[in-house]
Structures are given as C-alpha cells and as structure tokens.
Design a protein around this motif. Sequence first.
Motif, PDB file in Angstrom:
ATOM      1  N   ARG A  77       0.787  -1.339   0.068  1.00 12.17           N
ATOM      2  CA  ARG A  77       0.012   0.027  -0.029  1.00 12.17           C
ATOM      3  C   ARG A  77       1.031   1.103   0.100  1.00 12.17           C
ATOM      4  N   THR A 132      -3.685   6.041   7.609  1.00 10.71           N
ATOM      5  CA  THR A 132      -4.266   6.224   6.623  1.00 10.71           C
ATOM      6  C   THR A 132      -3.632   6.438   5.476  1.00 10.71           C
ATOM      7  N   GLU A 178      -7.374   5.204   3.000  1.00 11.95           N
ATOM      8  CA  GLU A 178      -7.636   3.656   3.317  1.00 11.95           C
ATOM      9  C   GLU A 178      -6.850   3.473   4.706  1.00 11.95           C
ATOM     10  N   ARG A 179      -7.522   3.100   5.734  1.00  6.67           N
ATOM     11  CA  ARG A 179      -7.053   2.670   6.896  1.00  6.67           C
ATOM     12  C   ARG A 179      -6.315   1.302   6.917  1.00  6.67           C
TER      13      ARG A 179
END
Length: 316
Positions: A82, A139, A143-144
């Motif tokens: 991510r 975050t 998105e967490r």
Amino acid sequence: MNPHLNPWRVLRSAARYVDQFRDQVFVIKLGGELLARPAHRRRIAEQLAVLWRFSIPLVVVHGGGSDLDGLCRAMGVAVEKRGGRRLTSPAVLDAAKMSFLGRLQTDLLAELRAAGLSPVGLSGVDAGLVRARRRPPVTVDGERVDFGEVGDIEAVNPALLRELLAAGHLPVVASLTGDEQGQVFNTNADSLAAALAVALGAEKLFYLLEQPGLLRDRQDPASLVTEIGPMGLEAMIADGRIRDGMRPKAESILQALADGVGRVHLVSGLSADALLEEVFTNEGSGTMIHRDAGTETEAADDGAGQVPPGEVAHVG
C-alpha cells in the motif's frame, strides 16, 4: 589535446573531491533488485572499493524487495503493498529474515570481499543498533491500513558502526530492526538508510537505483532531474510524478535533509562507474538533492547538468 579528454585535468578535478570527502562518512542504500544480479553486485562493489581506498568511510544498507517477493511466492505467501510500502504478516517477516540475512547479504559480502574490502554483515537488531516500534494503523490514500510486523524507527545507536569503521571494516546493514522485548520488524530500507545517515552525521546519502536518478517522466530516462530541493521534491509527490516505491524513498530523503544530512544523491546502480562519476566530477551522473536547490522546474530552466566551459555545476 582536447581538454575534456585530458586525463591529468580529470585527475586534478577528482583530487579536489578526494580531499573534501576524506574521512567523511557516506551511507549507500542498495535496492534488492541490484543485489539479485551478480554483474551489478560486482560493478557496485568495485566502485565502493575505490571510495574506500580514498579513505571515505562507507556504511551500506540493503533491503531485498524483489528477492523477498520471489521467496514469498515460492512459499505461497501473499505479497501486498500500500502506498509503495509492504504489508508484513508473520509469514512475510519470516521470509524477510531468510532473504535479507541469507542469500542476499551473503552474496553481497562475498562480492565486497572479492573487491578487497572487509565487510561485516549486520541488521538493525545487532547490538541494539536500531530501536523500533510496531507501526500503528495509518491512513494511506484514504484507506486505513495495518502494515503488520513493520517497524518505525525510534532511535539509532551508531556506536557499533563507528567501532567497525574505526577498525577498518565496512558495515553492511539489512533492513530488519527490533524492540526491547525481542520483537523483530521489517523496516523500510530507505528509511533505515536515512536514519543511519543522520545518526552518523554522514556527509552524503546515496540511493542506488535501476534508473539514472529522479525522472520528470518515469518512462523517459532522458528526463533526468540533475538537481532539486525539498520543495521541488514535495511538489513531485503532490502531483503524482513520485509514487509507488519512489514515494517512501522521497519521504525518507526529505526527513534526512530536515534532520541535517547535507546532500542526498539518486544514482544508477546499473551504469558502469555512475557512483564514481557522481562523487568525483563536476557534472555528476544522477540527481543531487539539497536544501539550497530550487524546484525541478527551476533546475530545468537553468539547464542544470549542462556545464559551460570553465563553469561548475552539480558540485558537492
């Protein structure tokens, strides 16, 4: 004789930099993609040996992303990222231990030894070199995300590195860290290199890449940015030109500059002698990032990297 081909002029120019950088620590971060290929490892080791013989103390930091990805796939372990950063499950952490402190580091140590150096393999866990804590959920792009067994650096104790350097050894540090309770973490190698450079008061921090440096267009090697400052780097992050795996690298560079490192360089790890060219020539070969530089647009408008006769660019 063409003055640009005069070897004595080149030697005199290089001697200035040798005098300037003697006994000044350089931290060199190597990407795992460079370590996976013997020819690239050998080329890098030979350049590091030249720097060492000019009495420039070196600390090498490495990750091993591509090798870790391959090992995870072979083990049937999911690879997830991510914002350019890896999610580290307990299974991924086990694979990282095997990869970073196994084949990758051993092969690098052997190549450095063959180049005439005295390397010592370490990780951030050794002798309390790095104290880290497990990263809390954060975050990322709205998105967490829980990154798992990933360590954020809290403190660095460079005493072991200084002792090894004083004894004539080259520390090679893998990007694993730990806490006081015995937990081991996977830590971003770019962040680790920046933290070590700050703790050591390094003169320079280098990131060796597959590309020639920072590019305005990631698909165009000719779009090299030769010189840029923090504001320019932040602008390239904001407009999306720096993203994916380059984003954490850029963030670590900004942190290193904010914490006192004077110069950071992005240099090709594939081109022969690119590192030496960056250190010992006026023009350099890659991208130099420092607090006094303007934005990349200003650098482009100024023709950075194109050195008129008798003038100097990309110095230091």
